[in-house]
Write a protein that holds these residues in place. Structure first.
Motif, mmCIF file in Angstrom:
data_model
loop_
_atom_site.group_PDB
_atom_site.id
_atom_site.type_symbol
_atom_site.label_atom_id
_atom_site.label_comp_id
_atom_site.label_asym_id
_atom_site.label_seq_id
_atom_site.Cartn_x
_atom_site.Cartn_y
_atom_site.Cartn_z
ATOM 1 N N MET A 1 46.628 66.990 -7.165
ATOM 2 C CA MET A 1 47.236 68.104 -7.848
ATOM 3 C C MET A 1 48.480 67.580 -8.554
ATOM 4 O O MET A 1 49.254 66.839 -7.969
ATOM 5 C CB MET A 1 47.582 69.195 -6.840
ATOM 6 C CG MET A 1 48.089 70.451 -7.528
ATOM 7 S SD MET A 1 48.288 71.816 -6.418
ATOM 8 C CE MET A 1 46.623 72.284 -6.164
ATOM 9 N N GLN A 3 52.124 67.197 -10.071
ATOM 10 C CA GLN A 3 53.460 67.645 -9.665
ATOM 11 C C GLN A 3 54.075 68.461 -10.780
ATOM 12 O O GLN A 3 54.017 68.082 -11.933
ATOM 13 C CB GLN A 3 54.346 66.428 -9.366
ATOM 14 C CG GLN A 3 53.941 65.669 -8.113
ATOM 15 C CD GLN A 3 54.206 66.480 -6.856
ATOM 16 O OE1 GLN A 3 55.057 67.363 -6.837
ATOM 17 N NE2 GLN A 3 53.462 66.171 -5.799
ATOM 18 N N VAL A 13 53.187 77.380 -13.466
ATOM 19 C CA VAL A 13 52.819 77.238 -12.059
ATOM 20 C C VAL A 13 51.531 78.012 -11.777
ATOM 21 O O VAL A 13 50.619 77.519 -11.113
ATOM 22 C CB VAL A 13 53.981 77.727 -11.154
ATOM 23 C CG1 VAL A 13 53.571 77.702 -9.694
ATOM 24 C CG2 VAL A 13 55.220 76.881 -11.387
ATOM 25 N N ASP A 14 51.445 79.247 -12.289
ATOM 26 C CA ASP A 14 50.239 80.054 -12.079
ATOM 27 C C ASP A 14 49.023 79.441 -12.762
ATOM 28 O O ASP A 14 47.907 79.545 -12.250
ATOM 29 C CB ASP A 14 50.452 81.477 -12.602
ATOM 30 C CG ASP A 14 51.447 82.259 -11.759
ATOM 31 O OD1 ASP A 14 51.707 81.821 -10.614
ATOM 32 O OD2 ASP A 14 51.955 83.281 -12.241
ATOM 33 N N ASN A 16 48.436 76.213 -13.270
ATOM 34 C CA ASN A 16 48.002 75.029 -12.532
ATOM 35 C C ASN A 16 47.528 75.352 -11.119
ATOM 36 O O ASN A 16 46.845 74.543 -10.503
ATOM 37 C CB ASN A 16 49.133 74.004 -12.469
ATOM 38 C CG ASN A 16 49.387 73.381 -13.826
ATOM 39 O OD1 ASN A 16 48.461 73.183 -14.602
ATOM 40 N ND2 ASN A 16 50.647 73.094 -14.123
ATOM 41 N N ASN A 17 47.878 76.493 -10.598
ATOM 42 C CA ASN A 17 47.462 76.905 -9.258
ATOM 43 C C ASN A 17 46.819 78.294 -9.344
ATOM 44 O O ASN A 17 47.467 79.291 -9.025
ATOM 45 C CB ASN A 17 48.660 76.947 -8.295
ATOM 46 C CG ASN A 17 49.313 75.595 -8.158
ATOM 47 O OD1 ASN A 17 48.632 74.595 -8.071
ATOM 48 N ND2 ASN A 17 50.636 75.578 -8.157
ATOM 49 N N PRO A 18 45.572 78.383 -9.755
ATOM 50 C CA PRO A 18 44.955 79.703 -9.887
ATOM 51 C C PRO A 18 44.772 80.338 -8.512
ATOM 52 O O PRO A 18 44.664 79.640 -7.506
ATOM 53 C CB PRO A 18 43.608 79.407 -10.543
ATOM 54 C CG PRO A 18 43.318 77.995 -10.215
ATOM 55 C CD PRO A 18 44.647 77.312 -10.097
#
Length: 184
Positions: A1, A3, A13-14, A16-18
């Motif tokens: 993942m 950084q 952020v959202d 890259n991190n669903p």
């Protein structure tokens, strides 16, 4: 993942991190013999993933070509209801709209009849040439049917010479169906 820098915006952020997908477990048990959709899709995916697609045989390609040729042969009749409605609604008088609809009712089928072989050239091969003969005959019949709609229209307008008085000078003329009376 990857950084992410602590000062990155919330949308990065959202992105890259669903969020995790919600489970579709509703508490209702599947009927016997019908696995849940998640299980069945994973089985189908695994079954198709392991088997590569087989190339089609020439017989299968000919079958597909003939099926597509049948679709092309039936295409002229699909526009007939709309053409007939337009002709009916335009009336029997000589107006620009009526003349244009009658022109198109004659032009399209005649052009279709003249380009019959060109319409089916992409489907024809040495092995399926005999199978395309009935398809071409149906295509010609559908074009003649479309032409008959145009003939019906000009007959209803009174433009076809259908009585003896249209051909012979000594015969009495037909009685007109309409009379125009000018206003003051």
């Amino acid at each position: 993942m990857p950084q992410i820098h602590p000062k990155a915006p919330k949308w990065v952020v959202d992105l890259n991190n669903p969020p995790l997908p919600k489970s579709k477990n509703s508490g209702i048990v599947d009927p016997p013999g019908f696995p849940s959709s998640a299980q069945s899709t994973s089985k189908k995916h695994n079954a198709t993933k392991n088997q590569p697609r087989q190339p089609q045989t020439p017989e299968e390609m000919d079958t597909l070509k003939v099926k597509k040729a049948w679709e092309v042969a039936l295409a002229p009749v699909k526009g007939l209801p709309m053409t007939a409605i337009m002709m009916y609604m335009s009336g029997n008088t000589l107006q620009i709209f009526t003349i244009m609809t009658v022109w198109m009712a004659f032009k399209n089928p005649i052009m279709g009849l003249l380009s019959t072989n060109q319409a089916f050239a992409r489907f024809e091969s040495e092995t399926n040439r005999s199978q395309l003969i009935p398809v071409k005959l149906l295509y010609v019949a559908m074009q003649l049917l479309a032409l008959a709609v145009g003939i019906w229209k000009i007959n209803s307008m009174g433009l076809l010479p259908t009585t003896r008085s249209d051909w012979l000078a000594w015969e009495a003329l037909r009685e007109p169906t309409e009379h125009a009376v000018s206003a003051l």
